[in-house]
Design a protein around this motif. Structure first.
Motif, PDB file in Angstrom:
ATOM      1  N   UNK A   3       0.847  -1.186   0.000  1.00  0.00           N
ATOM      2  CA  UNK A   3       0.000   0.000   0.000  1.00  0.00           C
ATOM      3  C   UNK A   3       0.885   1.239   0.000  1.00  0.00           C
ATOM      4  N   UNK A   4       0.761   2.058  -1.053  1.00  0.00           N
ATOM      5  CA  UNK A   4       1.533   3.292  -1.170  1.00  0.00           C
ATOM      6  C   UNK A   4       0.654   4.450  -0.723  1.00  0.00           C
ATOM      7  N   UNK A   5       1.204   5.277   0.160  1.00  0.00           N
ATOM      8  CA  UNK A   5       0.486   6.449   0.652  1.00  0.00           C
ATOM      9  C   UNK A   5       1.367   7.676   0.449  1.00  0.00           C
ATOM     10  N   UNK A   6       0.765   8.755  -0.058  1.00  0.00           N
ATOM     11  CA  UNK A   6       1.477  10.013  -0.282  1.00  0.00           C
ATOM     12  C   UNK A   6       1.079  10.980   0.825  1.00  0.00           C
ATOM     13  N   UNK A   7       2.066  11.454   1.574  1.00  0.00           N
ATOM     14  CA  UNK A   7       1.833  12.218   2.791  1.00  0.00           C
ATOM     15  C   UNK A   7       2.468  13.601   2.657  1.00  0.00           C
ATOM     16  N   UNK A   8       1.771  14.625   3.121  1.00  0.00           N
ATOM     17  CA  UNK A   8       2.343  15.970   3.125  1.00  0.00           C
ATOM     18  C   UNK A   8       3.568  15.988   4.039  1.00  0.00           C
ATOM     19  N   UNK A   9       4.584  16.746   3.630  1.00  0.00           N
ATOM     20  CA  UNK A   9       5.803  16.835   4.423  1.00  0.00           C
ATOM     21  C   UNK A   9       5.533  17.365   5.826  1.00  0.00           C
ATOM     22  N   UNK A  59       4.432  18.056  -3.737  1.00  0.00           N
ATOM     23  CA  UNK A  59       5.553  17.313  -3.153  1.00  0.00           C
ATOM     24  C   UNK A  59       5.013  16.488  -1.989  1.00  0.00           C
ATOM     25  N   UNK A  60       5.369  15.208  -1.972  1.00  0.00           N
ATOM     26  CA  UNK A  60       4.872  14.312  -0.929  1.00  0.00           C
ATOM     27  C   UNK A  60       5.961  13.351  -0.461  1.00  0.00           C
ATOM     28  N   UNK A  61       5.867  13.002   0.810  1.00  0.00           N
ATOM     29  CA  UNK A  61       6.635  11.875   1.342  1.00  0.00           C
ATOM     30  C   UNK A  61       5.897  10.611   0.892  1.00  0.00           C
ATOM     31  N   UNK A  62       6.631   9.519   0.791  1.00  0.00           N
ATOM     32  CA  UNK A  62       6.023   8.256   0.361  1.00  0.00           C
ATOM     33  C   UNK A  62       6.153   7.241   1.486  1.00  0.00           C
ATOM     34  N   UNK A  63       5.014   6.728   1.915  1.00  0.00           N
ATOM     35  CA  UNK A  63       4.973   5.634   2.882  1.00  0.00           C
ATOM     36  C   UNK A  63       4.503   4.378   2.164  1.00  0.00           C
ATOM     37  N   UNK A  64       5.113   3.268   2.494  1.00  0.00           N
ATOM     38  CA  UNK A  64       4.656   1.962   2.016  1.00  0.00           C
ATOM     39  C   UNK A  64       4.407   1.119   3.237  1.00  0.00           C
ATOM     40  N   UNK A  69       9.531   5.542   2.821  1.00  0.00           N
ATOM     41  CA  UNK A  69      10.508   4.993   1.872  1.00  0.00           C
ATOM     42  C   UNK A  69      11.120   6.059   0.973  1.00  0.00           C
ATOM     43  N   UNK A  70      10.632   7.305   1.045  1.00  0.00           N
ATOM     44  CA  UNK A  70      11.204   8.346   0.196  1.00  0.00           C
ATOM     45  C   UNK A  70      10.261   9.510  -0.006  1.00  0.00           C
ATOM     46  N   UNK A  71      10.461  10.199  -1.114  1.00  0.00           N
ATOM     47  CA  UNK A  71       9.632  11.345  -1.434  1.00  0.00           C
ATOM     48  C   UNK A  71       9.556  11.489  -2.952  1.00  0.00           C
ATOM     49  N   UNK A  72       8.553  12.241  -3.391  1.00  0.00           N
ATOM     50  CA  UNK A  72       8.391  12.508  -4.807  1.00  0.00           C
ATOM     51  C   UNK A  72       7.765  13.884  -4.972  1.00  0.00           C
ATOM     52  N   UNK A  73       7.885  14.429  -6.166  1.00  0.00           N
ATOM     53  CA  UNK A  73       7.291  15.733  -6.371  1.00  0.00           C
ATOM     54  C   UNK A  73       7.294  16.181  -7.811  1.00  0.00           C
TER      55      UNK A  73
END
Length: 153
Positions: A3-9, A59-64, A69-73
């Motif tokens: 499950x990939x979740x995109x989270x605000x910094x 821009x989001x942090x990435x939770x699995x 696990x990282x970030x993307x933007x």
């Protein structure tokens, strides 16, 4: 499937990012920079929150599975929107899925095209070469990058 979740910094503790930001395997594919400490990680995160607040950016942090696990933007650099994905090497197999989700973000924001810059230490990506309008070598902050110009469909 994870499950990939995109989270605000703003919802992530800077100390959670330290192991990723300072990990050698990740750093070898990024522009060289000093190791992060809690304060510099917080300042870096603040800069990403500011980018996220800019028109056309996200821009989001990435939770699995509840693990960072990282970030993307999608970021605006030199009047061009670029996609950045930085994930832990143990999760590199999720990069394509994250990329496709980000292309969906770019479409929803009305972008016609986006750029991806990979430091020369990274391999060329055939799937990106096939979909790119243009590929070329670029110089950013004195570093060589393989750049892909992608149409947002």
């Amino acid at each position: 499937m994870p499950t990939i979740e995109y989270v605000k910094f703003s919802e992530v503790n800077p100390e959670s990012f330290l192991p990723l930001l300072n990990k050698l395997k990740i750093r070898e594919h990024l522009i060289q920079h000093e190791l992060f400490d809690r304060d510099s990680a917080a300042a870096w995160m603040k800069s990403k929150v500011d980018v996220d607040a800019s028109h056309g950016c996200k821009v989001r942090a990435i939770n699995v599975d509840d693990q960072l696990i990282g970030w993307c933007g999608i970021q605006l650099e030199d009047a061009k929107y670029e996609i950045a994905i930085v994930i832990d090497d143990g999760s590199w197999g999720l990069g394509i899925k994250i990329f496709h989700e980000m292309m969906g973000w770019a479409k929803a924001m009305g972008h016609d095209e986006v750029y991806i810059h990979f430091l020369h230490t990274r391999p060329n990506y055939k799937f990106l070469q096939k979909m790119a309008k243009k590929t070329y070598e670029s110089d950013i902050l004195g570093n060589k990058f393989n750049t892909y110009l992608l149409a947002v469909n």
